[in-house]
Scaffold this motif. Structure first.
Motif, short mmCIF file in Angstrom:
data_model
loop_
_atom_site.label_atom_id
_atom_site.label_comp_id
_atom_site.label_asym_id
_atom_site.label_seq_id
_atom_site.Cartn_x
_atom_site.Cartn_y
_atom_site.Cartn_z
N SER A 52 13.59 27.37 -28.09
CA SER A 52 13.22 26.22 -28.11
C SER A 52 11.49 26.19 -28.25
O SER A 52 10.76 27.00 -27.59
CB SER A 52 13.52 25.14 -26.86
N ASP A 53 10.77 25.10 -28.69
CA ASP A 53 9.54 24.96 -28.86
C ASP A 53 8.86 24.75 -27.30
O ASP A 53 7.85 25.36 -27.32
CB ASP A 53 9.16 23.54 -29.42
N GLU A 54 9.50 24.22 -26.78
CA GLU A 54 9.12 24.34 -25.20
C GLU A 54 8.93 25.63 -24.52
O GLU A 54 7.87 26.13 -24.02
CB GLU A 54 9.86 23.50 -24.42
N ALA A 55 10.12 26.37 -24.69
CA ALA A 55 10.21 27.60 -24.26
C ALA A 55 9.21 28.74 -24.61
O ALA A 55 8.51 29.69 -24.09
CB ALA A 55 11.65 28.35 -24.36
N LEU A 56 8.80 28.53 -26.13
CA LEU A 56 8.10 29.44 -26.90
C LEU A 56 6.46 29.08 -26.39
O LEU A 56 5.78 30.06 -26.23
CB LEU A 56 8.28 29.21 -28.24
N ALA A 57 6.22 27.86 -26.23
CA ALA A 57 5.14 27.36 -25.52
C ALA A 57 4.74 28.17 -24.23
O ALA A 57 3.75 28.58 -24.04
CB ALA A 57 4.82 25.91 -25.51
N LYS A 58 5.84 28.33 -23.55
CA LYS A 58 5.75 28.65 -22.05
C LYS A 58 5.61 30.35 -22.32
O LYS A 58 4.52 30.77 -21.60
CB LYS A 58 7.11 28.62 -21.27
N LEU A 59 6.12 30.95 -23.26
CA LEU A 59 5.88 32.25 -23.52
C LEU A 59 4.44 32.72 -23.93
O LEU A 59 3.77 33.65 -23.50
CB LEU A 59 6.91 32.86 -24.68
N ASP A 61 1.88 31.30 -22.93
CA ASP A 61 0.98 31.25 -21.74
C ASP A 61 0.99 32.64 -20.76
O ASP A 61 0.40 32.84 -20.09
CB ASP A 61 1.41 30.11 -20.62
N CYS A 62 2.05 33.41 -21.22
CA CYS A 62 2.42 34.90 -20.57
C CYS A 62 1.78 36.01 -21.15
O CYS A 62 1.98 37.06 -20.62
CB CYS A 62 4.21 34.73 -20.45
N THR A 63 1.55 35.96 -22.52
CA THR A 63 1.10 36.99 -23.28
C THR A 63 0.33 36.61 -24.57
O THR A 63 0.93 35.37 -25.19
CB THR A 63 2.24 37.88 -23.74
N VAL A 64 -0.58 37.38 -25.10
CA VAL A 64 -1.15 36.91 -26.18
C VAL A 64 -0.28 37.52 -27.48
O VAL A 64 -0.79 37.37 -28.65
CB VAL A 64 -2.74 37.19 -26.39
N ALA A 125 3.67 35.42 -14.20
CA ALA A 125 3.71 34.42 -15.42
C ALA A 125 5.12 34.36 -15.80
O ALA A 125 5.51 33.25 -16.03
CB ALA A 125 2.76 34.52 -16.34
N VAL A 126 5.73 35.36 -16.43
CA VAL A 126 6.97 35.44 -17.21
C VAL A 126 8.11 34.94 -15.97
O VAL A 126 8.80 34.18 -16.48
CB VAL A 126 7.18 36.62 -17.56
N ARG A 127 8.03 35.64 -14.81
CA ARG A 127 8.98 35.08 -13.85
C ARG A 127 8.88 33.58 -13.34
O ARG A 127 9.75 33.03 -13.38
CB ARG A 127 8.77 36.15 -12.68
N ASN A 128 7.60 33.20 -13.14
CA ASN A 128 7.43 31.80 -12.89
C ASN A 128 7.93 30.86 -13.94
O ASN A 128 8.55 29.89 -13.84
CB ASN A 128 6.01 31.42 -12.55
N CYS A 140 10.51 43.78 -21.53
CA CYS A 140 9.88 43.85 -22.37
C CYS A 140 10.22 42.56 -23.48
O CYS A 140 11.26 41.80 -22.97
CB CYS A 140 10.05 44.82 -23.50
N ILE A 141 9.24 42.04 -24.22
CA ILE A 141 9.69 41.00 -25.09
C ILE A 141 9.88 41.39 -26.54
O ILE A 141 9.15 42.17 -26.93
CB ILE A 141 8.45 39.90 -25.03
N LEU A 142 10.62 40.97 -26.98
CA LEU A 142 11.08 41.35 -28.50
C LEU A 142 10.78 40.05 -29.36
O LEU A 142 11.87 39.19 -29.47
CB LEU A 142 12.25 41.81 -28.68
#
Length: 172
Positions: A52-59, A61-64, A125-128, A140-142
């Motif tokens: 979702s746009d919201e979840a991708l925006a949160k991501l 904030d956790c990684t560049v 940040a990911v956990r939160n 990891c993030i894919l």
């Protein structure tokens, strides 16, 4: 395509098209993860689909290193369900999740999609951001999607050490 061809074709995609990944393809990628071997077949993996746009925006904030992919898979493992080696207590969450991620990356490649392995993220940040319980380890993030028209293989991708430098027989 045989396996070696598939392995040669896979590369770390850093430029994604905005086109969404079809559910049928995502389902096959997730099935490849489900079929992956894990220690003692305990299957501790947990995959969070971030779309979702919201979840991708949160991501973001956790990684560049999100590369503006239309979807990302956060590959985790449950520490309470992972095999623990009796000799030293090593919990295999990172190993099992890595095997699962690799299978999903290769399946994505076969389907004409691209991924890149992102280990550079803020785990707190990911956990939160995603309310991850303390017994679940984010590994990891894919980022996942179609290559953009600007996508290209990084020149270092094809550089490999000679196999004699990485394979030994019977002793070091």
């Amino acid at each position: 395509m045989n396996f070696i061809e598939l392995a040669k074709e896979r590369y770390s995609l850093r430029y994604f098209d905005v086109k969404k990944v079809e559910q049928e393809k995502l389902d096959l990628i997730l099935q490849a993860g489900q079929l992956s071997p894990t220690a003692v077949n305990y299957q501790p993996q947990r995959i969070l689909i971030i779309e979702s746009d919201e979840a991708l925006a949160k991501l973001k904030d956790c990684t560049v290193f999100h590369f503006n992919a239309p979807i990302a898979l956060l590959v985790c493992a449950n520490k309470d369900e992972a095999w623990k080696r009796s000799y030293d207590g090593k919990i295999h969450t990172d190993i099992d999740a890595s095997i699962v991620a690799t299978h999903m990356m290769l399946q994505a490649t076969e389907l004409g999609l691209g991924t890149t392995w992102v280990g550079h993220f803020d785990p707190i940040a990911v956990r939160n951001a995603f309310n991850i319980p303390s017994n679940i380890e984010p590994v990891c993030i894919l980022p996942l999607g179609y290559p953009s028209k600007d996508a290209k293989v990084h020149p270092n991708h094809t550089k490999r050490k000679d196999i004699s430098q990485t394979v030994l027989y019977n002793h070091f």
